[in-house]
Write a protein that holds these residues in place. Structure first.
Motif, PDB file in Angstrom:
ATOM      1  N   ILE A 230       0.696  -1.238  -0.076  1.00  0.00           N
ATOM      2  CA  ILE A 230      -0.045   0.213   0.020  1.00  0.00           C
ATOM      3  C   ILE A 230       0.888   1.237   0.039  1.00  0.00           C
ATOM      4  N   VAL A 231       1.895   1.295   0.882  1.00  0.00           N
ATOM      5  CA  VAL A 231       2.530   2.511   0.953  1.00  0.00           C
ATOM      6  C   VAL A 231       3.650   2.578  -0.418  1.00  0.00           C
ATOM      7  N   ASP A 232       3.766   1.572  -1.052  1.00  0.00           N
ATOM      8  CA  ASP A 232       4.496   1.612  -2.328  1.00  0.00           C
ATOM      9  C   ASP A 232       3.780   2.304  -3.304  1.00  0.00           C
ATOM     10  N   ILE A 233       2.524   1.707  -3.325  1.00  0.00           N
ATOM     11  CA  ILE A 233       1.659   2.414  -4.394  1.00  0.00           C
ATOM     12  C   ILE A 233       1.135   3.676  -4.060  1.00  0.00           C
ATOM     13  N   CYS A 234       1.009   4.036  -3.021  1.00  0.00           N
ATOM     14  CA  CYS A 234       0.700   5.582  -2.653  1.00  0.00           C
ATOM     15  C   CYS A 234       2.104   6.448  -3.023  1.00  0.00           C
ATOM     16  N   THR A 235       3.236   5.883  -2.686  1.00  0.00           N
ATOM     17  CA  THR A 235       4.381   6.660  -3.085  1.00  0.00           C
ATOM     18  C   THR A 235       4.451   6.856  -4.648  1.00  0.00           C
ATOM     19  N   ARG A 236       4.281   5.650  -5.361  1.00  0.00           N
ATOM     20  CA  ARG A 236       4.231   5.787  -6.917  1.00  0.00           C
ATOM     21  C   ARG A 236       3.224   6.808  -7.579  1.00  0.00           C
ATOM     22  N   GLU A 237       2.057   6.569  -6.897  1.00  0.00           N
ATOM     23  CA  GLU A 237       0.722   7.120  -7.689  1.00  0.00           C
ATOM     24  C   GLU A 237       0.034   8.365  -7.121  1.00  0.00           C
ATOM     25  N   LEU A 238       0.254   8.257  -5.672  1.00  0.00           N
ATOM     26  CA  LEU A 238      -0.520   9.524  -4.991  1.00  0.00           C
ATOM     27  C   LEU A 238       0.587  10.440  -4.303  1.00  0.00           C
ATOM     28  N   LEU A 239       1.553  10.198  -4.224  1.00  0.00           N
ATOM     29  CA  LEU A 239       2.500  11.299  -3.170  1.00  0.00           C
ATOM     30  C   LEU A 239       2.656  12.444  -3.972  1.00  0.00           C
ATOM     31  N   THR A 240       2.707  13.485  -3.216  1.00  0.00           N
ATOM     32  CA  THR A 240       3.066  14.726  -3.906  1.00  0.00           C
ATOM     33  C   THR A 240       3.979  15.634  -2.730  1.00  0.00           C
ATOM     34  N   PRO A 241       4.585  16.611  -2.943  1.00  0.00           N
ATOM     35  CA  PRO A 241       5.056  17.410  -1.894  1.00  0.00           C
ATOM     36  C   PRO A 241       4.030  18.204  -0.979  1.00  0.00           C
ATOM     37  N   LYS A 242       3.077  17.854  -1.272  1.00  0.00           N
ATOM     38  CA  LYS A 242       1.679  18.506  -0.387  1.00  0.00           C
ATOM     39  C   LYS A 242       0.982  17.653   0.230  1.00  0.00           C
ATOM     40  N   GLY A 243       1.355  16.316   0.096  1.00  0.00           N
ATOM     41  CA  GLY A 243       0.293  15.159   0.647  1.00  0.00           C
ATOM     42  C   GLY A 243       0.027  14.256  -0.351  1.00  0.00           C
ATOM     43  N   LEU A 244      -1.033  13.489  -0.219  1.00  0.00           N
ATOM     44  CA  LEU A 244      -1.540  12.393  -1.062  1.00  0.00           C
ATOM     45  C   LEU A 244      -2.813  12.922  -1.841  1.00  0.00           C
ATOM     46  N   ARG A 245      -2.539  12.642  -3.237  1.00  0.00           N
ATOM     47  CA  ARG A 245      -3.431  12.939  -4.146  1.00  0.00           C
ATOM     48  C   ARG A 245      -5.009  12.248  -3.700  1.00  0.00           C
TER      49      ARG A 245
END
Length: 647
Positions: free
Chosen positions: A523-538
């Motif tokens: 889950i963390v890996d997928i959030c890192t690849r697809e959702l993470l931005t410098p301002k939080g998660l998409r």
């Protein structure tokens, strides 16, 4: 140089200065808000914005702005700034600004020829009163000051226009006047610490324009009424204090009151102190019904879900468990009234949302970690018992416990989660059935409660919780984990939402998770690849259908894409918490780098705080409410966790 200090070059460039806003609150619902050059750009802006419960539950702008004019050797220099239709700015007082410093109180230094005038602003705690101190640092012996008050007397959601129904009468108050433009409003007292002359010259200033409302697709122009101007002499080194309030004050005490209010302010000299200051601005005290956390400024009230999510970060993370207890006491009253199907006596909205009780238990869990289990049981053991039995016994109108240990909620016809956008009476994201964060919270909550209450007099409930948790763990994995390694957003019968959304991060971040370590890492890996931005998660992956990273345009369009790719810092907080729990000290430098993205925001949007959401793609512009409780709380919790993992 101060942490929140800006020099002449930035202040006189409106492209740089107008986007920077400034918020001061009194912790009782009133506030002062504008840009750092005192040019109002929103309908919500004003020097004195107060709730008037006799009219409605909205805030109302009484005093929109106050334009000072410096007169030396017969030459007048107006220091005000307004934007008018056609893109015209007048009277362009920003060009006289030498510097602006907001480390302790907002302070503007003006230079007009040989005169230097310093302006300092405070909002009195728990009183509807704005105080402004003007000091002539340098100047000619016969310097004169004039002050023109721009009056609105309107709701923050409306505009005022020139009309014949206005009441132009006023009466004298000590060193000032009092006036009330419309029936139902309180008197506005405008007073000075020094004797002055008020010159009655009523005039409507027409066609003022608010560009932020233009951006949001709303009407953006109004007319403001100026009843006249105050005039007085000031000598070098002298200070004059202006007060605007709904109550009269003895003006001989204004200077002492101003000094007292300044003394009570904590410096905003670094990122952490800015966030602590922002946390205190969300505090809200009602005279008759307790303490609250407001969801955000300038338009949010106290919302149940937001309050419970934000409460630990805004209190426990900065060593203020006493305020946690005060807020929770008010919230408990509301929860019990809801469970007993009584009308709420507390000013908390959306108490009926199905995840509110789940977030409440999570907040109590954070309290237990901070103060210890014994104190937690003493204060909240009974509440935990009653909340859980209420859900287990099937009494909640929209949170049903199924035999498989999962909780089910109906969300097809109304928005029931934090993704709460509604359009044409229907939810934009109709998340319904087994909702991923609801069930991650549910598993965490029942495991926490079972451990907390295990040695008490609740053996029967603990045994029941253990059985439910066992079923919930197995069902959670079967229901939500898919072959691609992430979690479905919600499942309702044959309806399965494959969208990659950030709600699954809770299953990896909470203290008790139904997932194994490798599943949490996926889950963390997928959030890192697809959702993470410098301002939080998409709120939605760029790979998912409907991804729209920029939430701008008219109201309907913004509502439609509100949760379709925007980035949210509070969810980023849970992501960083999951990283710390999974990877310990090896990810600390990465987490520190992530926090830098938030620190930049405290000097580019609303000074010292974090806005509601950001664009999901570069340059990640901040949008929405200028100060948002859950985001400030999420960052404060991350900072506190970071310190614990460091040592």
């Amino acid at each position: 140089m101060g942490y929140l200090k800006f020099e002449k070059v930035l202040m006189t460039n409106l492209q740089d200065s107008l986007p920077r806003e400034l918020l001061r609150t009194n912790r009782s619902g009133a506030y002062a808000c504008s840009t750092i050059v005192d040019c109002n750009t929103r309908t919500y802006h004003g020097l004195l914005v107060v709730p008037i419960p006799e009219l409605d539950d909205e805030n109302h702008v009484l005093l929109s702005s106050l334009d000072p004019t410096v007169i030396q050797h017969g030459a007048a220099f107006n220091l005000g700034l307004h934007k008018y239709q056609g893109g015209d700015f007048s009277p362009k007082g920003h060009k006289y600004i030498r510097e602006f410093d907001c480390d302790k109180v907002p302070t503007t230094l003006y230079r007009v020829g040989n005169a230097i005038l310093r302006k300092e602003v405070v909002f009195q705690h728990y009183e509807d009163r704005i105080l402004i101190r003007y000091t002539l640092v340098e100047g000619a012996p016969q310097t004169i000051l004039q002050f023109r008050p721009f009056l609105a007397f309107r709701s923050v959601k409306e505009f005022t226009h020139e009309n014949a129904g206005i009441n132009k009468d006023f009466h004298n108050a000590e060193n000032g006047i009092a006036t009330c433009l419309y029936e139902g409003y309180p008197q506005l007292f405008m007073q000075f610490s020094k004797a002055n002359e008020f010159h009655y010259e009523p005039y409507w200033y027409r066609g003022l324009e608010y560009p932020k409302e233009q951006e949001r697709g709303y009407n953006s122009t109004e007319d403001l009424y100026v009843p006249g101007y105050f005039e007085m002499k000031i000598r070098k080194g002298e200070s004059i204090v202006f007060s605007a309030s709904t109550s009269e004050i003895k003006t001989s005490g204004l200077k002492r009151l101003f000094d007292k209010e300044v003394e009570a302010r904590q410096p905003r000299d670094n990122f952490f102190h800015c966030l602590v200051n922002a946390a205190h601005q969300f505090h809200n005290r009602k005279k008759t019904s307790g303490r609250y956390i407001l969801a955000g400024y300038p338009w949010f009230k106290c919302r149940a879900r937001d309050q419970f999510i934000a409460l630990p970060g805004l209190t426990l993370s900065i060593g203020e468990s006493d305020y946690f207890e005060l807020v929770m006491a008010t919230a408990e009253q509301g929860l019990r009234e809801f469970m007993e199907r009584k009308d709420l006596s507390v000013a908390i909205t959306e108490m009926d949302k199905p995840d509110v009780m789940l977030w409440c238990i999570w907040a109590i869990q954070q309290y237990a970690k901070e103060v210890g289990t014994e104190q937690c049981i003493e204060k909240y053991g009974k509440l935990l018992h009653d909340l859980l039995t209420y859900i287990i016994d099937g009494k909640h109108p929209n949170l049903l416990l199924h035999d498989n240990g999962l909780v089910y909620a109906e969300g097809k016809n109304t928005a029931i989660t934090w993704m709460n956008a509604m359009l044409d009476g229907r939810p934009v994201n109709p998340r319904s059935g087994y909702i991923v964060e609801f069930n991650a919270l549910w598993y965490n909550d029942i495991r926490f409660a079972a451990e907390l209450l295990r040695n008490g007099e609740t053996a029967e409930l603990v045994e029941q919780l253990d059985t439910i948790a066992t079923n919930c763990k197995e069902s959670f994995v079967k229901t939500f984990v898919n072959q691609y390694g992430y979690l479905y957003d919600y499942v309702d019968g044959n309806m399965v939402d494959w969208s990659v959304r950030p709600n699954m991060i809770l299953a990896a971040a909470l203290d008790y998770s139904p997932l194994e370590q490798n599943q949490k890492k996926n889950i963390v890996d997928i959030c890192t690849r697809e959702l993470l931005t410098p301002k939080g998660l998409r709120s939605l992956s760029p790979k998912s259908e409907g991804f729209t990273p920029v939430c701008a345009g008219d109201n309907n369009y913004r509502t439609r894409i509100y949760h379709q790719g925007t980035a949210w810092p509070w969810l980023g907080g849970f992501y960083l918490e999951a990283c710390m729990k999974l990877y310990k000290r090896t990810r600390l430098s990465f987490i520190e780098r992530q926090l830098v993205g938030y620190e930049d925001e405290t000097i580019t949007h609303c000074l010292g705080t974090i806005p509601e959401y950001f664009d999901g793609n570069p340059p990640y512009k901040g949008r929405g409410a200028i100060s948002f409780a859950m985001n400030v709380a999420g960052i404060l919790r991350t900072l506190a966790l970071l310190e614990k993992y460091k040592y």
